[in-house]
Scaffold this active site. Structure first.
Site, PDB file in Angstrom:
ATOM      1  CG  HIS A 111      -2.070  -1.066   1.119  1.00  0.00           C
ATOM      2  ND1 HIS A 111      -3.125  -0.827   0.605  1.00  0.00           N
ATOM      3  CD2 HIS A 111      -1.840  -2.279   1.779  1.00  0.00           C
ATOM      4  CE1 HIS A 111      -3.864  -1.909   0.885  1.00  0.00           C
ATOM      5  NE2 HIS A 111      -3.173  -3.094   1.392  1.00  0.00           N
ATOM      6  CB  ALA A 135      13.669 -22.004   6.174  1.00  0.00           C
ATOM      7  CB  ALA A 153      17.346 -19.428   6.893  1.00  0.00           C
ATOM      8  CB  THR A 158      14.143  -4.339   1.139  1.00  0.00           C
ATOM      9  OG1 THR A 158      15.524  -3.811   1.201  1.00  0.00           O
ATOM     10  CG2 THR A 158      13.574  -4.935   2.475  1.00  0.00           C
ATOM     11  CE  LYS A 159      20.180  -3.416  -1.008  1.00  0.00           C
ATOM     12  NZ  LYS A 159      21.384  -2.278  -0.914  1.00  0.00           N
TER      13      LYS A 159
END
Length: 183
Positions: A111, A135, A153, A158-159
């Site tokens: 969002h 995992a 794991a 994020t990039k």
């Protein structure tokens, strides 16, 4: 891709999408989720019936949660473990011989918290050939993971991550080159 202007007042997806997801939910609960573990071809058939592109020899286990199969492209011989979740509000592409381990969450929707209506938008995710997501990774919308990369794991990606690197952390970052031994 933005799907709505005001997620408090409007549905984020058209009625046809919502009806198809209800139908998918019923088929998933009855025919997919409780199918025997070795029935990979059977589950691939069900996914194809709902618009997924599924390569040869793909192993999608029965405990995989899939939001919208018609937004999936699965390469040959990839494997997706039970407990993984493919939140495919946008397109998810998983390459040849890629491995998605248990508990991994691949999320294409988010969002825009800077706008009053908090609109939902989606960004595609691409997971390259021969990638291993260990995992309980979390893959953010819009991320591309390069061919042969290993994501450790519980990493939060994020990039974009580069090809043939071992990457880990929160946030995830490249740590060292992935070197494959000759067999």
């Amino acid at each position: 891709m933005q799907t709505s202007n005001d997620s408090y007042k409007e549905a984020s997806f058209p009625l046809s999408n919502r009806i198809l997801r209800v139908l998918w939910g019923i088929v998933y609960q009855i025919f997919f989720r409780y199918s025997p573990r070795p029935f990979h071809g059977y589950r691939a058939f069900i996914l194809r019936c709902f618009g997924a592109t599924v390569g040869k020899g793909t192993h999608v286990y029965p405990g995989v949660k899939i939001w919208a199969p018609w937004m999936l492209e699965l390469g040959d011989e990839c494997g997706i473990a039970s407990g993984a979740e493919l939140y495919s509000q946008g397109k998810i592409t998983i390459g040849y011989r890629a491995i998605i381990s248990q508990g991994t969450y691949v999320c294409t929707g988010t969002h825009d918290y800077t706008k009053r209506g908090h609109p939902l938008y989606t960004k595609p995710i691409v997971i390259g050939d021969k990638v291993w997501l260990a995992a309980y990774c979390f893959i953010h919308p819009g991320v591309t993971i390069g061919q042969g990369a290993v994501i450790g794991a519980r990493s939060v990606v994020t990039k974009d991550m580069p090809a043939w690197m071992v990457c880990a952390g929160h946030p995830c970052k490249p740590l060292k080159e992935r070197v494959m031994e000759n067999e």
